[in-house]
Design an enzyme around this catalytic site. Structure first.
Site, short mmCIF file in Angstrom:
data_model
loop_
_atom_site.label_atom_id
_atom_site.label_comp_id
_atom_site.label_asym_id
_atom_site.label_seq_id
_atom_site.Cartn_x
_atom_site.Cartn_y
_atom_site.Cartn_z
N GLY A 265 3.06 -2.70 -5.39
CA GLY A 265 4.05 -2.18 -4.46
C GLY A 265 3.55 -0.90 -3.81
N VAL A 266 4.43 -0.25 -3.06
CA VAL A 266 4.03 0.95 -2.32
C VAL A 266 4.66 2.19 -2.94
CG1 VAL A 266 3.71 -0.30 -0.17
CG2 VAL A 266 5.95 0.68 -0.69
N GLY A 267 4.14 3.36 -2.57
CA GLY A 267 4.68 4.61 -3.05
C GLY A 267 3.69 5.36 -3.93
N SER A 268 4.07 6.57 -4.29
CA SER A 268 3.17 7.45 -5.02
C SER A 268 2.85 6.94 -6.42
CB SER A 268 3.78 8.85 -5.10
OG SER A 268 3.91 9.41 -3.81
N VAL A 269 3.85 6.39 -7.14
CA VAL A 269 3.60 5.88 -8.48
C VAL A 269 2.67 4.67 -8.42
CG1 VAL A 269 4.64 4.81 -10.51
CG2 VAL A 269 5.76 6.77 -9.44
N GLU A 290 0.53 -7.08 -0.33
CA GLU A 290 1.14 -7.01 1.00
C GLU A 290 0.84 -5.72 1.74
OE1 GLU A 290 5.33 -7.35 0.42
OE2 GLU A 290 5.47 -5.54 -0.78
N ASN A 380 16.04 1.32 0.19
CA ASN A 380 15.14 0.73 1.17
C ASN A 380 15.36 -0.77 1.32
OD1 ASN A 380 13.85 3.25 1.55
ND2 ASN A 380 12.51 2.87 -0.19
N GLY A 384 8.74 -7.05 -0.69
CA GLY A 384 8.02 -8.21 -1.20
C GLY A 384 8.07 -8.35 -2.70
#
Length: 501
Positions: A265-269, A290, A380, A384
């Protein structure tokens, strides 16, 4: 030179200003835009539409389709101008989020692989105008995408007309990264011929044709990608726990030495988790995901990743500068596909993807909330993660064990909203540890999650809840509903969960 980008003389005659292109948009239309998280989206024409509404007071309501999140030039500017009546399938903009949660914009949160299918099947209203960012337009009138593919091919195929923004800011060296493959509707659909993340099965352009192109706008604008937060100690601990779990799976021969294709997935973590792989013993990795962020590019640079398949390239601003510098090294190891392919359940299942996504909260039985704050306010969207979590060979969710400086436990008796059920969630990882839920009954899962993943400040309360539920509730999946709900309501009342049930 424009002739490098627009390779047909007749199309050159359709070059207009952003304001002239914006005049083609009328009240009530369905607009499909390119872009994904937020990369490869049109900028000048959407801003011109917002400017037109703001300067004239014209009443305009539009339904907006995209691949995933787009930049503030669309979601933010249109939300401020009150333009968006309905939005799908995903967003991350503060202004639009406010409009959604105030009930001013209707929002449909969808699994990203489903969105193009719904358009193709006619389950959603038809696209009137597609606004697409392009690297170039071929002599045949086809579109070479920039840093994202998303749903652009679907919108172009279904739209009455297409407005193309040719972005001269994007380097022509991007050409060739895209692999555009579209699906027929049942009963004519064929198997997707991907057996390895590096398989190329389509064209390097989005089919369009000269007759559909209504206007072309020359632009020179960069994507408003997001800076990533620094990799803090908590994120490092999550990454360490996850990598130790994967290395043990290899040791136990449940995974091959080079793992299986990774999705993140996306993001800092999520970025921190991938960063840890550069320092791990794991190598010869592949990714079928993705979104490509900074750490995934670093995996290629450090020699750990051999091939990365995605639908969007969306590193931080600094990461994008580094990518542009290294583009000749990186581009042959990156494929950008339509999201109907990058997120396709058939391919995810065939490749045996290891899915790694983030959660807002996890309950003691393994249900995951990744979208709603306190069960009602949209953050949000599911993005995906639903596509991958329900079809992967190994489904992992990561979260910090606490939030709001410790006032909230991310491990709760019952999630306030369910996006991913206990039937799909296999592994939970926090900075505290890892809970492997495979082969465990509900009560066994509860003990694994509480003892391994919950923060010590909340562990006694969760164990007390479980004991009370076993005594007073059902024996299979024990719950005391009033107490489970109180975990959420007491934060709204007091601003903290730090008190006894």
């Amino acid at each position: 030179m424009a002739s490098e980008r627009i390779r047909n003389k007749e199309v050159m005659k359709k070059v207009v200003s952003a304001a002239q292109a914006a005049s083609l948009i009328k009240d009530g239309m369905i607009i499909g835009v390119s872009g994904f998280s937020p990369s490869g989206y049109p900028k000048d024409v959407p801003l011109a539409i917002a400017d037109r509404v703001n300067s004239t007071g014209e009443k305009m309501k539009l339904t907006l389709y995209s691949g995933a999140s787009v930049g503030s030039e669309i979601d933010g500017a249109w939300a401020k101008a009150g333009i968006i009546s309905k939005r799908l399938p995903y967003q991350t903009d503060n202004e639009l989020r406010k409009s959604i949660n105030e009930g001013l914009t209707e929002y449909i949160d969808m699994n990203l692989s489903i969105m193009p299918q719904f358009v193709n099947y006619g389950f959603l209203p038809k696209v009137n105008v597609a606004i697409i960012e392009a690297l170039a337009i071929t002599e045949e009138g086809n579109i070479i995408p920039t840093t994202a593919v998303g749903n652009a091919a679907t919108f172009v195929a279904n739209a009455d007309m297409v407005i193309i923004e040719v972005n001269e800011h994007q380097p022509l060296a991007l050409e060739g990264m895209a692999d555009i493959y579209t699906l027929e509707n049942p009963p004519f659909r064929k198997p997707i011929p991907i057996t390895h993340p590096g398989d190329r099965i389509g064209t390097t352009y989005i089919p369009c044709g000269l007759e559909k192109i209504a206007a072309v706008v020359m632009t020179n604008s960069s994507d408003k990608t997001r800076p990533l937060g620094p990799i803090d100690e908590t994120s490092k601990a999550i990454s360490k726990n996850l990598i130790e779990f994967l290395e043990n799976e290899v040791k136990e021969k449940r995974l091959p030495e080079n793992l299986l294709p990774l999705q993140s997935g996306v993001g800092s973590v999520a970025n921190a988790v991938l960063a840890g792989l550069c320092e791990s013993r794991l190598e010869n990795l592949t990714c079928y995901t993705e979104v490509i962020q900074d750490s995934m590019l670093d995996l290629i640079r450090c020699g750990k990743a051999k091939m990365v398949s995605s639908t969007a390239l969306s590193p931080s601003p600094a990461g994008m500068e580094d990518f542009r510098r290294d583009i000749d090294i990186l581009k042959d190891k990156i494929i950008l596909r339509p999201q109907e392919i990058s997120n396709n359940p058939e391919v995810i299942r065939r490749l045996g993807i290891i899915a790694m996504n983030t959660a807002l909260e996890v309950d003691i039985y393994g249900n995951v909330n990744s979208t709603h704050v306190m069960g009602t306010k949209m953050m949000n969207g599911i993005g995906g993660s639903g596509d991958f979590s329900s079809n992967a060979s190994l489904t992992i969710f990561t979260t910090q064990s606490i939030a709001k400086k410790g006032d909230i436990s991310s491990i709760v008796p019952m999630v306030s909203h369910v996006d991913h059920t206990e039937h799909n969630v296999m592994v939970i990882v926090t900075e505290q540890g890892t809970a492997d839920l495979r082969g465990k009954s509900p009560k066994e899962r509860a003990l694994a999650i509480i003892n391994n993943c919950a923060h010590p400040d909340y562990r006694p309360q969760l164990l007390e809840y479980l004991a009370k539920a076993e005594c007073c509730g059902g024996k299979h999946t024990p719950h005391v509903l009033c107490d489970a709900l109180y975990w959420h309501t007491r934060f709204m009342e007091t601003g903290t969960m730090k008190q006894k049930i």
